[in-house]
Design a protein around this motif. Structure first.
Motif, PDB file in Angstrom:
ATOM      1  N   ASN A   1       0.805  -1.221   0.000  1.00  0.00           N
ATOM      2  CA  ASN A   1       0.000   0.000   0.000  1.00  0.00           C
ATOM      3  C   ASN A   1       0.839   1.272   0.000  1.00  0.00           C
ATOM      4  OD1 ASN A   1       0.643  -1.082   2.571  1.00  0.00           O
ATOM      5  ND2 ASN A   1      -0.782   0.297   3.575  1.00  0.00           N
TER       6      ASN A   1
ATOM      7  N   THR B   1      -0.174  -3.728   4.243  1.00  0.00           N
ATOM      8  CA  THR B   1      -1.131  -4.474   3.421  1.00  0.00           C
ATOM      9  C   THR B   1      -0.446  -4.860   2.122  1.00  0.00           C
ATOM     10  OG1 THR B   1      -3.015  -3.284   4.343  1.00  0.00           O
ATOM     11  CG2 THR B   1      -3.368  -4.425   2.267  1.00  0.00           C
TER      12      THR B   1
ATOM     13  N   ASN C   1      -1.130  -6.504  -1.411  1.00  0.00           N
ATOM     14  CA  ASN C   1      -2.193  -6.850  -2.348  1.00  0.00           C
ATOM     15  C   ASN C   1      -1.655  -7.734  -3.465  1.00  0.00           C
ATOM     16  OD1 ASN C   1      -4.286  -5.097  -1.158  1.00  0.00           O
ATOM     17  ND2 ASN C   1      -2.921  -3.449  -1.815  1.00  0.00           N
TER      18      ASN C   1
ATOM     19  N   GLU D   1      -5.053  -8.740  -9.092  1.00  0.00           N
ATOM     20  CA  GLU D   1      -6.269  -9.523  -9.330  1.00  0.00           C
ATOM     21  C   GLU D   1      -6.322 -10.091 -10.741  1.00  0.00           C
ATOM     22  OE1 GLU D   1     -11.089  -9.065  -8.614  1.00  0.00           O
ATOM     23  OE2 GLU D   1      -9.692  -7.524  -7.928  1.00  0.00           O
TER      24      GLU D   1
ATOM     25  N   LYS E   1      -6.816 -12.090  -2.134  1.00  0.00           N
ATOM     26  CA  LYS E   1      -6.547 -10.754  -2.696  1.00  0.00           C
ATOM     27  C   LYS E   1      -5.525  -9.938  -1.910  1.00  0.00           C
ATOM     28  CE  LYS E   1     -10.979 -10.402  -5.070  1.00  0.00           C
ATOM     29  NZ  LYS E   1     -12.191  -9.589  -5.304  1.00  0.00           N
ATOM     30  N   ASN E   2      -5.486 -10.075  -0.588  1.00  0.00           N
ATOM     31  CA  ASN E   2      -4.453  -9.356   0.154  1.00  0.00           C
ATOM     32  C   ASN E   2      -4.192 -10.042   1.490  1.00  0.00           C
ATOM     33  OD1 ASN E   2      -6.050  -8.059   2.417  1.00  0.00           O
ATOM     34  ND2 ASN E   2      -7.125  -7.175   0.657  1.00  0.00           N
TER      35      ASN E   2
END
Length: 573
Positions: free
Chosen positions: A175, A186, A188, A191, A537-538
């Motif tokens: 992030n 975080t 990620n 996707e 996703k994270n």
């Protein structure tokens, strides 16, 4: 293909004497050469460790031709080898569809030096093939190491300190670039890439530091080169190591004390005594050899092997050890550092001592072994003795509580019997009798046992075939503690099991817990997860009180054999 392989080895093990390696015919050897080989890749947290730290790893066992996950071997081995080519440590790892995990503590009495991390399966030993990486270990508490003066402007040793900061790289994105102490990070996953990718992956987040060795091998480099040792002509005389297709193999043989005694087709029992005891019964081959397959998970470190024959005193039991790898190809180099690296080592040693002082507050959790299911659970008739009047002897308990069982006596020897479902009485065929998984060959052992220690007795009335042995029913006894101790009069061999590592859930500090705010936090390994689920996703984790550059490395292989390696770097200030 695997079905054909299993049939091939089933034929070998049923028809050819087996002890360590087996010698096979020219025809069988031709078939063996067509069977896919394996190679192992290891993702581990660091190749530069201090004593008192842990090396954490994930094993990927792959088909050498396709790089798809191998479901051939169910067991892998990992070892740490010193410069004298001596084994410092060895661990056994269960593989599930080619995947395994583990860790080991670097003992504080280990001297500084260059070590080798090797990994292999029994099947790989046929070509003396093994994964190999250098691990440099520093013992900052017992000795000094050699120091060279190094020009920091052109030294490859310092290259980690000038790596650019990155928040995004293919699969991964943080992030932000800069974080504060004890701040949540975080991570990620891309996707678009995840939706097109499935496989098995692991992730490590660790502080970078000046390195004293080469960079670790990546999965991509591994698939593009022979990153493992192999002797193409290592196999001789058509001898092969059998793969551990269904779990661990325990091997042994019996030797007759009298040359006239036959050593073929003798029943051998193995018992692991615990609350959900495990037992195995096999028969010896022509030359007296035998082996046990252990796919089950278990907690005990002890097993008992016994000869289940009336003339067992005429034989000697021997448990064999598998032949070691040829490590003559390993080459070791001396560790050399500079003043900057030594400064980093001193800082890290202080961090380590603080962390170890608070170790009880952030321990990993060991997942319990899976419950062993009884082979005859649906046919068992259970008697929980607390539900009945308690009697002082097993003889009274048998008569008053356990229906369709009885005792006979010949001289000083008792024998249990179980009436079948057709109410037939069979005096010729004995039942299988177990206490906490221990095979009771001499029924006097159960007759003399204290019934107050027994939690339940279960019986099965049908004929029970186990391997080549037929029993008229089963009597299975469970004690309250699951710790039955066999009589010293029984001739048996107690062995220490080299058991696979249990699965761990690795600790991850969470500062939403206010109880941790007063506890020092000098972690250099911020996060490790050997089984990353990219569909989430994270993921999140917290920084520590340690500042500097940290690298996040994602490694693994897709289900179609593609290697994945991503690295991003962030700072903590």
């Amino acid at each position: 293909m695997k079905f054909k392989i299993v049939l091939f080895f089933a034929f070998l093990m049923s028809s050819i004497p087996f002890f360590g390696q087996i010698k096979i015919s020219d025809e069988a050897y031709t078939v063996y050469q067509k069977i896919p080989q394996e190679k192992i890749y290891v993702h581990y947290n660091s190749n530069f460790l201090l004593t008192g730290e842990s090396l954490i790893y994930k094993i990927y066992c792959l088909n050498t031709s396709t790089y798809l996950f191998s479901d051939f071997s169910q067991i892998a081995y990992i070892e740490l080898i010193n410069a004298n080519k001596e084994r410092v440590l060895k661990q056994k790892i269960r593989l599930k569809k080619g995947i395994g995990q583990g860790d080991f503590f670097i003992a504080t009495d280990l001297p500084s030096g260059n070590y080798k991390l090797i990994a292999y399966t029994e099947w790989m030993k046929n070509k003396n093939s093994f994964y190999e990486e250098s691990i440099n270990i520093i013992n900052p508490f017992t000795q000094k190491i050699a120091t060279d003066t190094i020009n920091s402007k052109n030294s490859s040793i310092l290259k980690k300190d000038i790596l650019p900061l990155t928040t995004k790289n293919g699969f991964l994105e943080t992030n932000k670039i800069h974080f504060s102490k004890r701040e949540q990070v975080t991570l990620n996953f891309n996707e678009n890439l995840i939706n097109r990718t499935s496989g098995n992956f692991s992730i490590s987040v660790r502080k970078t530091m000046p390195n004293v060795s080469s960079e670790k091998t990546t999965p991509l480099e591994f698939t593009q080169s022979e990153n493992h040792n192999k002797l193409e002509n290592h196999n001789s005389e058509n001898k092969i190591f059998l793969p551990e297709l269904r779990g661990e193999l325990i091997q042994g043989k019996i030797v007759a004390l009298d040359d006239e005694q036959s050593i073929e087709n003798k029943a051998i029992g193995l018992s692991i005594i615990e609350k959900n005891g495990i037992y195995k019964i096999v028969n010896t081959k022509k030359d007296g050899t035998f082996y046990f397959n252990l796919p089950e998970e278990y907690a005990s470190e002890k097993a008992i092997v016994q000869i289940l024959e009336s003339n067992k005193n005429d034989y000697k039991l021997i448990i064999s050890e598998s032949k070691s790898l040829d490590l003559s190809s390993l080459k070791f180099s001396a560790i050399k550092t500079n003043s900057q690296i030594n400064k980093s080592i001193r800082e890290r040693a202080i961090y380590l001592q603080v962390e170890n002082a608070y170790n009880e507050l952030h321990q990993d959790s060991i997942l319990p072994p899976k419950q062993v299911e009884s082979l005859f659970k649906n046919a068992l008739i259970n008697y929980k003795l607390d539900d009945y009047t308690r009697f002082n002897t097993i003889k009274e308990t048998t008569v008053e509580v356990i229906k369709n069982t009885w005792l006979t006596k010949e001289g000083d020897n008792y024998t249990f019997h179980v009436r079948d479902n057709n109410l037939h009485t069979n005096y010729q065929t004995k039942p299988l009798v177990l206490i906490d998984g221990y095979i009771i060959n001499n029924h006097n052992e159960l007759v003399d046992f204290n019934p107050k220690l027994i939690k339940q007795i279960a019986i099965i009335r049908n004929k029970y075939k186990f391997n080549a042995n037929i029993y008229q029913g089963v009597i299975s006894v469970k004690t309250f503690k699951g710790d039955y101790t066999p009589s010293s009069n029984e001739k048996s061999l107690s062995i220490t099991l080299f058991k696979p590592l249990p699965i761990k859930k690795y600790y991850s500090k969470n500062y939403t817990n206010t109880d941790l705010k007063r506890v020092p936090d000098y972690r250099t390994q911020l996060f490790w997860n050997p089984n990353i689920n990219l569909t989430e996703k994270n993921i999140t984790f917290f920084t520590s009180d340690v500042t500097g550059h940290f690298e996040t490395i994602l490694e693994g292989f897709t289900n179609d054999g593609k290697p994945i390696y991503e690295k991003i770097i962030f700072t903590v200030k």
